[in-house]
Each structure stands twice: as structure tokens, then as C-alpha cells.
Design an enzyme around this catalytic site. Structure first.
Site, short mmCIF file in Angstrom:
data_model
loop_
_atom_site.label_atom_id
_atom_site.label_comp_id
_atom_site.label_asym_id
_atom_site.label_seq_id
_atom_site.Cartn_x
_atom_site.Cartn_y
_atom_site.Cartn_z
N LYS A 168 0.85 -1.20 0.00
CA LYS A 168 0.00 0.00 0.00
C LYS A 168 0.88 1.24 0.00
CE LYS A 168 -0.47 -0.13 5.03
NZ LYS A 168 -1.35 -0.57 6.13
N ARG B 124 -11.36 0.63 14.21
CA ARG B 124 -11.35 1.40 12.96
C ARG B 124 -12.32 0.70 12.02
NH1 ARG B 124 -5.15 2.33 11.24
NH2 ARG B 124 -5.62 0.22 10.59
N TYR C 166 18.09 29.26 10.34
CA TYR C 166 16.93 30.06 10.77
C TYR C 166 16.75 29.99 12.28
CZ TYR C 166 15.27 30.53 5.96
OH TYR C 166 15.14 30.84 4.64
N MET D 150 14.05 24.44 3.89
CA MET D 150 13.32 23.81 2.78
C MET D 150 14.26 22.96 1.91
SD MET D 150 11.13 25.54 -0.31
CE MET D 150 9.79 26.17 0.68
C1 LIG Z 1 -0.62 -1.69 6.68
C2 LIG Z 1 -1.27 -2.95 7.12
C3 LIG Z 1 -0.49 -4.04 7.50
C4 LIG Z 1 1.03 -4.00 7.56
O1 LIG Z 1 1.42 -3.41 8.77
P1 LIG Z 1 2.97 -3.23 9.14
O2 LIG Z 1 2.93 -2.63 10.48
O3 LIG Z 1 3.54 -2.31 8.12
O4 LIG Z 1 3.58 -4.59 9.09
C5 LIG Z 1 -1.14 -5.22 7.81
N1 LIG Z 1 -2.49 -5.28 7.81
C6 LIG Z 1 -3.27 -4.24 7.48
C7 LIG Z 1 -4.74 -4.38 7.49
C8 LIG Z 1 -2.69 -3.04 7.13
O5 LIG Z 1 -3.46 -2.01 6.81
#
Ligand SMILES: *Cc1c(COP(=O)(O)O)cnc(C)c1O
Length: 365
Positions: free
Chosen positions: A35, A130, A256, A304
Site C-alpha cells: 500500500k 477502525r 533560521y 526547505m
Molecule cells: C498496513 C497494514 C499491514 C502492515 O502493517 P505493518 O505494520 O507495516 O507490518 C497489515 N495489515 C493491514 C490491514 C494493514 O493495513
């Protein structure tokens, strides 16, 4: 000439980390989580390093299409399921499995016209609150899905809120086991933290584990354990060069807000990397950085386009010297992304996802 900043994706490290997670998986299969464009690495760039997974899991149908376009014929799972009814058409066409976490998604499935029944992962909310059906509502959802001609196989999944922390996964494991005891189907429960910290406990590995962050060379429970402890390797290096040098007298400041003042004479290297490249602005004096593979510290504020670093431990460094913001430096030096993230009050996930589009990326060993 472009600015000297460059991100490198390490294919061999991806392979190594995936093999490491396979060991953690035991006999279970492994979803490679890609993802967020493979945690900022780029789906196309990690594909070769991760082709030994049993399936790719992600959130976005466009990313799923990209995985299919790379020639992947194995399983793909949409971790949040579909967002609107027409997404189901693409799932049918590309044979994409999807989570089902709410009644609206079941309604969409019930209306969906297909000759290709779908494999779904029914998501249970076992305490994270969630996505997913609560224990009280899970069985009704299962029965609804089971009655649909659009549904082929029903698997079960849940997600842990505290796999990396003191609360652990026991309470959620218990709720999940009790609620699903007599339901058939494969199960998937564990992210990286659960697989690494709790994989030996009964039932935790289940049929599929779902590691993300560990594959990308970040420790899920840093600072308790670092990547060396888990035998993981950095999969992304962010590197740049020194583009200027300043000699500060005691009492002079840099950057800065004059937030850093030298108490002794100090050579400062100015590095072509700033928050517009994705380097976190929350990093302050003391954040570790490598110059020519030697560990030193950032001083002053992140601008930046620039940061400033203390050259005391590397007296020979100067214009053009190589700087490693995180990842692998010259001479086998390693600066885990987790250390930089920690200095910024965040986690490795955020840094790797936030490398800016203006940073060129190459795939290397
Ligand atoms: C992102 C995600 C994972 C992976 O989690 P990590 O902490 O990166 O290993 C597993 N299951 C779901 C449902 C996720 O959204």
C-alpha cells in the site's frame, strides 16, 4: 546538473527482509503489503525484490492494476475493500480479492453482476475500532455473505492495535478466537510487529501474515529493538552531498532562528536536502547523519532545501562529500531510518512514505 540528492531502492535487501519474514511466518503464507506505493518505495521498483511473496496486499485499485500490469497473476488483496460499487467490476475482471468490513460493502456485492464469484476477507473489529464488524455483528455479516452467489470463499481477518507495545495482542486474539471458533475459512491476523514479537504464540501466524514495515527495513518496535536485532536491512537510502562549508567561531549560530550556537569553533557542512525533499522538519540538533560513512549530527533547523551538519568527526570532508540521511552509507555504514524518525518524533513509515516527488529514485543492489 540536478541537485545531488538521490534515493536508492535496494532490491537485495527487499529479498533478504522478505526471506526473514518468511522465517517468521513458519508454514503460513505471506502477503507483501505494498500500500501507499509500497511504503513510498514505488510498486514497480520493489516488484522484483518482492516477487517471492504469496500475494500482494494494498488499498488502492489503481495500485492493484499496476501490480497486474507487472505480470503478477497471483493473489491481490484490497485491505479496505471497495469504496464504491463499480470497483467490484474491476475486482471481477482482474480477480482481486477484497476485504469486507461494513454492511454497505455487502449491499454493493449483493447488487453486483458477475459470473466470477469473489473471494472475500471478512474483517472483524476485535478492539482496534477502525474498520470491521464487531463481535456481536460478525456472524450476521458472515451469513449474509455466505448466502450471496457473488461470493465464493470467505476468509477472516482482523488487525492488532498494540502488537508493538506493552498491551500486546492477547485481548484481541481472545475476542477473535471466541467469535470465529466454528466458522470455516482461512485466517489472517498479523502485521510485522505481531509476526516478529508474537509469532510463536498459538494461532498468531494463522494462514497468512501481513508484513509491511519489516519488509521495508524498519523495526516495528524501535527503539526497543533495532533492525539489526530483527536481522532486517535498509531497503531505501536517501543520500546527498555537501554543497558548502562554513567555519563557525565559538558563539556563532547557524540557520533560521539561530537555534544552534557553537560553543567551540566548528566546521559545518551544508547538505542539499531539506524538508521539501521529505526530510522531517521536526529533526533538531543531534539527529544522526553520515558524512562519508562517518556518523555525525545535524545542527540547527531543517530548511526547505538544506540542512547543516557538524563536520568535527570527519575533518577531511568538504564540498562534494557524500552524505547519508538514512539507509546505507559508504564503507558498509548503516543509518537506520528509525533513528532519524525517532529524532523527529515519528516512525520510519512516515519518512519512507514522504520522500518528495522532486527526489530522483533509482533501483540498486
Ligand atoms: C498496513 C497494514 C499491514 C502492515 O502493517 P505493518 O505494520 O507495516 O507490518 C497489515 N495489515 C493491514 C490491514 C494493514 O493495513
Amino acid at each position: 546538473m540536478p541537485r545531488p540528492i538521490l534515493a536508492t531502492i535496494h532490491t537485495e535487501a527487499l529479498r533478504h527482509n522478505l526471506a526473514r519474514m518468511r522465517r517468521a511466518a513458519g508454514d503460513s503464507r505471506v502477503w507483501g503489503i505494498v500500500k501507499a506505493n509500497a511504503y513510498g518505495h514505488g510498486i514497480e521498483r520493489v516488484f522484483d525484490g518482492l516477487r517471492a511473496v504469496d500475494g500482494f496486499a494494498l488499498l488502492d485499485l489503481q495500485e492493484a492494476q499496476r501490480v497486474r500490469a507487472l505480470g503478477w497473476r497471483g493473489p491481490i488483496l484490497l485491505l479496505e475493500g471497495v469504496f464504491e460499487a463499480r470497483d467490484l467490476e474491476l475486482c471481477s475482471r482482474l480477480n482481486i480479492w477484497h476485504a469486507v468490513h461494513c454492511d454497505q460493502q455487502i449491499d454493493m456485492l449483493a447488487m453486483h453482476k458477475t459470473h466470477q464469484p469473489h473471494r472475500v476477507f471478512l474483517k472483524m473489529n476485535s478492539g482496534m475500532n477502525r474498520l470491521g464488524f464487531t463481535p456481536a455483528r460478525l456472524r450476521a455479516a458472515w451469513s449474509r455473505l455466505d448466502a450471496l452467489p457473488q461470493v465464493d470463499e470467505i476468509s477472516l481477518m482482523t488487525h492488532f492495535s498494540d502488537a508493538d507495545g506493552p498491551r500486546g495482542i492477547g485481548h484481541q486474539m481472545q475476542v477473535f478466537a471466541e467469535t470465529t471458533r466454528d466458522l470455516p475459512g482461512e485466517r489472517s491476523l498479523s502485521n510485522s510487529a505481531a509476526a516478529l514479537l508474537h509469532g510463536d504464540e498459538p494461532g498468531v501466524r494463522a494462514d497468512w501474515i501481513r508484513p509491511g514495515i519489516a519488509i521495508y527495513g524498519s523495526s516495528p518496535d524501535f527503539p526497543v529493538h533495532d533492525i539489526a536485532h530483527w536481522d532486517l536491512r535498509p531497503t531505501m537510502t536517501l543520500a546527498s552531498r555537501i554543497i558548502g562549508v562554513q567555519d563557525l567561531a565559538a558563539g556563532e549560530s547557524v540557520g533560521y532562528g539561530s537555534s544552534f550556537t557553537a560553543d567551540v569553533p566548528l566546521r559545518i557542512g551544508v547538505v542539499a536536502c531539506g524538508y521539501a525533499d521529505g526530510y522531517p522538519r521536526h529533526c533538531t540538533t543531534g539527529t544522526p547523519v553520515l558524512v562519508e560513512g562517518v556518523r555525525t549530527r545535524m545542527v540547527g533547523r531543517v530548511s526547505m532545501d538544506m540542512i547543516t551538519v557538524d563536520l568535527t568527526p570527519v575533518p577531511d570532508a568538504g564540498f562534494g562529500s557524500e552524505v547519508t540521511l538514512w539507509g546505507r552509507g559508504p564503507g558498509g555504514a548503516v543509518l537506520p531510518i528509525d533513528e532519524v524518525a525517532h529524532a523527529a518524533g515519528t516512525v520510519g513509515y512516515e519518512l519512507m512514505c514522504a520522500v518528495a516527488p522532486r527526489v530522483p529514485v533509482v533501483v540498486g543492489e
